[in-house]
Design a protein around this motif. Structure first.
Motif, short mmCIF file in Angstrom:
data_model
loop_
_atom_site.label_atom_id
_atom_site.label_comp_id
_atom_site.label_asym_id
_atom_site.label_seq_id
_atom_site.Cartn_x
_atom_site.Cartn_y
_atom_site.Cartn_z
N LEU A 350 0.80 -1.23 -0.02
CA LEU A 350 0.24 -0.02 -0.11
C LEU A 350 1.03 1.24 -0.07
O LEU A 350 0.49 2.20 -0.63
CB LEU A 350 -0.91 0.10 1.31
CG LEU A 350 -2.28 -0.76 1.14
CD1 LEU A 350 -3.22 -0.67 2.32
CD2 LEU A 350 -3.00 -0.01 0.01
N GLY A 351 2.10 1.25 0.60
CA GLY A 351 2.95 2.25 0.65
C GLY A 351 3.31 2.70 -0.94
O GLY A 351 3.39 3.71 -1.25
N VAL A 352 3.65 1.76 -1.68
CA VAL A 352 3.91 1.93 -3.10
C VAL A 352 2.79 2.46 -3.99
O VAL A 352 2.71 3.41 -4.72
CB VAL A 352 4.51 0.58 -3.77
CG1 VAL A 352 4.86 0.89 -5.33
CG2 VAL A 352 5.76 -0.03 -2.84
N THR A 353 1.65 1.69 -3.56
CA THR A 353 0.27 2.28 -4.06
C THR A 353 0.02 3.60 -4.04
O THR A 353 -0.22 4.26 -4.98
CB THR A 353 -1.04 1.23 -3.62
OG1 THR A 353 -0.72 -0.05 -3.87
CG2 THR A 353 -2.25 1.75 -4.36
N LEU A 354 0.21 3.94 -2.62
CA LEU A 354 -0.05 5.41 -2.39
C LEU A 354 0.97 6.49 -2.91
O LEU A 354 0.64 7.45 -3.35
CB LEU A 354 -0.16 5.71 -0.74
CG LEU A 354 -1.18 4.84 -0.23
CD1 LEU A 354 -1.36 5.32 1.26
CD2 LEU A 354 -2.50 5.05 -0.72
N TYR A 355 2.23 5.98 -3.29
CA TYR A 355 3.18 6.76 -3.60
C TYR A 355 2.87 6.95 -4.94
O TYR A 355 2.91 8.23 -5.75
CB TYR A 355 4.71 5.87 -3.74
CG TYR A 355 5.66 6.81 -4.12
CD1 TYR A 355 5.82 8.07 -4.67
CD2 TYR A 355 6.95 6.03 -4.40
CE1 TYR A 355 6.83 8.66 -4.79
CE2 TYR A 355 8.21 6.70 -4.73
CZ TYR A 355 7.86 8.11 -5.06
OH TYR A 355 9.30 8.66 -5.56
N GLY A 356 2.65 5.77 -5.98
CA GLY A 356 1.92 6.17 -7.05
C GLY A 356 0.90 7.16 -7.36
O GLY A 356 0.79 7.83 -8.26
#
Length: 691
Positions: A350-356
């Protein structure tokens, strides 16, 4: 994927918009679930498994008798549940009335872990463990097969919608069949309070408090129409926040009642229709009509708490320290759960998802301002609720057994996976979103990564002392992403260069063990128990490495003494990856195994890194990498993104192996997996920046 629905002919903007619109439509909001929780009997402990020591719970049970443990599990679809059993004595496992598994003499003697894949039907499933009392032991530990996997069981319907597993009084003989009707005839523990009573015994709730200490009690009732009510209580009353007594006029609808009571005085409360008679039912302010519990109880307080705020997201100070809401009966609490997997959760995908998403928001401010506003609002909601519930989660861990259902990773923090990715994204989003109170979480992440995370003698991170035993004494290339992007942002947050020095140090340490010179690729894992690198160039693992190196190069000073060596590593890894790009622009699950499937998340990571390298002049010859980024994004639009905004071909979360076939044949792709959504958005944004 239906190729007719691919985004092959769409722009990067249109492709990103489709992904974002789908994601927000499904996950743009969420709320927490509250349930009763009894800290007595059988409940989850620090290892996230249920502990049922029946010799302690049933000390008078005779040898040779049996006890039934009964819980339920809700499955979204027909599936299997990976289930661990550590028996103290003989145990049989029944699922939906069918005997599915059991202990053996070896696991019983050594109390060793057995793992079973139990069949689950869609909907509610009955799980019953039958334990025999022997001289060797009575009971078991059971539940998740690996620490921090946050699944849990609910009590059967004879209990009011609470987490846990109940257990029967000792039985001389076994039931003929293990079904719900037969089980209901048994006598079950732990005991519930008497919900029919018209009074509340606060000494049962706070047995160690003095009689002259105070409690705050809140409940609610519903008036079916505008009416006059008679309120009768021996406690001070507030109706909808206003002090009242006697007869009051109320509007139709729900109303809150708050009582201020001495703990030594049994609280009495009734609400009657002043004209027609008859009592109005009390309901818990959060648990509602379906739950037998009626009161939320805070205390004890040495003096009457003036200005006490009724809220259900944070613990509050009492004479016993921080505490949260109690319910009727002893050792019973109101507990918070996050059952929405993609809202308010904190984990690395989710950290990567929100970064995107935040990068897409920035790109869309000119391209689609309305959607950018929606993304902004969503990110703030998700991040702020994650921040606001952290204090509760830490209290929950300390007070209720150790296994939390909110922030379960940050409360059981023992790895970079738990904190680095999401912590990095939190710092990134805090740059241009109005978040409050995030500093506490950043401090916890910073302390873990900089001071607590295990390191080799040269300062390189590795994995040991984990709840996940399989990872013991290993180094994962993934951990470059789980640490370096956070350290880059943490340096700016602190105004210190030391985190950047640490980030640079990691690449040289990881390369020492994982870089394969002949292939110019990174091995996935180094196993220190066997002193071997696995030698598998896993696609996403190499993506983590190259993308994380680009994060560091973006912020490392041009004059830094290690910059040239890091640039050389970036170029070498880029070269090793680029030569393995296929004709469609995609990269494969195992990079040098073309028969393995085309994997979307690593393709997106390489596209991002290539674009950053070209745009910032990191390559001696940039054109091959410009074309590599373009081809990768074209491949993603053709193979991985459809017009409904679905993301295809993303490898699920991995373990590790020394066999390529594990990665190619067992780590299969999943639809809309969060390991890929955000990084594909980042790749599309980088492609737009490249132009």
């Amino acid at each position: 994927m239906d190729r007719a629905k691919s985004m092959a002919n769409a722009s990067e903007f249109q492709s990103a918009k489709a992904i974002v619109e789908r994601y927000l439509s499904l996950h743009a909001d969420g709320s927490y679930t509250y349930r009763p929780f009894m800290k007595k009997g059988i409940y989850r402990r620090h290892d996230y498994r249920y502990h049922a020591d029946l010799q302690q719970l049933l000390p008078s049970a005779k040898l040779g008798t049996f006890s039934y443990l009964w819980g339920t599990y809700e499955a979204a679809d027909a599936t299997t549940l990976r289930f661990a059993l550590i028996p103290y004595g003989p145990v049989k496992i029944h699922v939906n009335g069918v005997l599915e598994a059991g202990s053996d003499i070896f696991s019983e003697r050594y109390r060793s872990k057995q793992i079973f894949d139990l069949p689950m039907k869609k909907g509610n499933n009955e799980l019953v463990l039958v334990c025999e009392n022997t001289s060797g032991g009575f009971g078991c530990e059971f539940g998740t097969w690996v620490g921090k996997l946050d699944y849990y069981f609910l009590m059967p319907p004879i209990y009011p919608c609470m987490e846990g597993v109940c257990y029967s009084e000792p039985q001389e003989t076994l039931l003929d069949s293990v079904n719900a009707d037969a089980l209901k005839a048994l006598s079950w523990l732990p005991r519930l309070p008497d919900f029919s009573a018209d009074k509340l015994d606060l000494t049962e709730v706070f047995p160690r408090a003095s009689d002259d200490e105070w409690a705050v009690v809140t409940t609610s009732f519903t008036a079916p129409k505008p009416m006059w009510c008679n309120l009768r209580s021996n406690a001070e009353l507030a109706l909808d926040g206003q002090s009242v007594s006697g007869s009051v006029e109320v509007k139709s609808g729900s109303h809150s009642l708050t009582l201020f009571a001495r703990i030594g005085e049994t609280v009495q409360l009734s609400i009657t229709d002043a004209k027609q008679g008859g009592c109005l039912s009390l309901t818990h302010p959060l648990l509602g009509l379906d739950c037998a519990y009626r009161f939320a109880i805070a205390g004890p307080f040495v003096v009457r708490p003036e200005g006490f705020t009724i809220q259900f997201t944070k613990p509050f100070s009492t004479s016993n320290g921080l505490d949260f809401w109690h319910l009727e009966g002893g050792d019973t609490y109101l507990r918070m759960y996050n059952d929405n997997a993609l809202f308010g959760h904190w984990n690395y995908p989710l950290g990567v998802t929100l970064y995107g998403l935040v990068e897409t928001e920035r790109m869309f401010k000119d391209l689609d301002p309305e959607l950018a506003v929606q993304i902004h609002a969503y990110l703030k909601r998700h991040l702020q609720i994650s921040i606001d519930t952290y204090e509760y989660a830490m209290w929950d861990k300390d007070a209720l057994g150790g296994a939390t259902a909110v922030h379960h990773l940050m409360t059981s923090l023992d790895s970079l996976d738990d904190c680095g990715s999401f912590g990095s994204t939190l710092l990134e989003i805090a740059k241009d979103h109005d978040l409050t109170g995030y500093e506490t979480l950043i401090e916890a992440v910073g302390v873990h990564i900089s001071k607590t995370q295990p390191r080799l003698a040269d300062g390189t991170f590795f994995r040991t002392g984990l709840m996940h035993e399989f990872h013991e004494n290993t180094m994962w290339v993934d951990d470059l992403y789980m640490s370096v992007p956070f350290l880059c942002r943490y340096a700016a947050y602190l105004g210190s260069d030391e985190p950047l020095e640490d980030a640079a140090r990691q690449f040289f340490g990881f390369a020492k063990y994982l870089y394969m010179q002949d292939q110019q690729l990174m091995s996935h894992v180094y196993d220190f128990d066997r002193n071997i690198a696995t030698g598998i160039p896993w696609g996403r693992g190499n993506g983590w490495a190259l993308f994380s190196l680009s994060e560091l190069l973006l912020v490392l000073a041009q004059s830094h003494p290690k910059r040239e060596a890091l640039l050389a590593l970036f170029r070498n890894l880029s070269s090793g990856c680029l030569r393995l790009q296929d004709e469609m622009g995609m990269f494969h699950q195992v990079l040098d195994m073309q028969e393995s499937y085309q994997e979307s998340s690593c393709t997106a990571m390489f596209a991002c890194a290539f674009s950053r390298g070209v745009r910032n002049g990191w390559y001696e010859e940039g054109e091959p990498y410009r074309q590599g980024c373009i081809k990768a994004c074209e491949g993603l639009k053709k193979m991985a993104i459809d017009s409904d905004g679905h993301v295809w071909g993303v490898c699920r979360g991995s373990e590790f192996s020394c066999s390529k076939h594990y990665y190619a044949e067992q780590l299969l792709p999943r639809l809309d997996d969060t390991h890929g959504i955000g990084i594909i958005l980042l790749a599309l944004c980088e492609r737009m920046k490249l132009d």
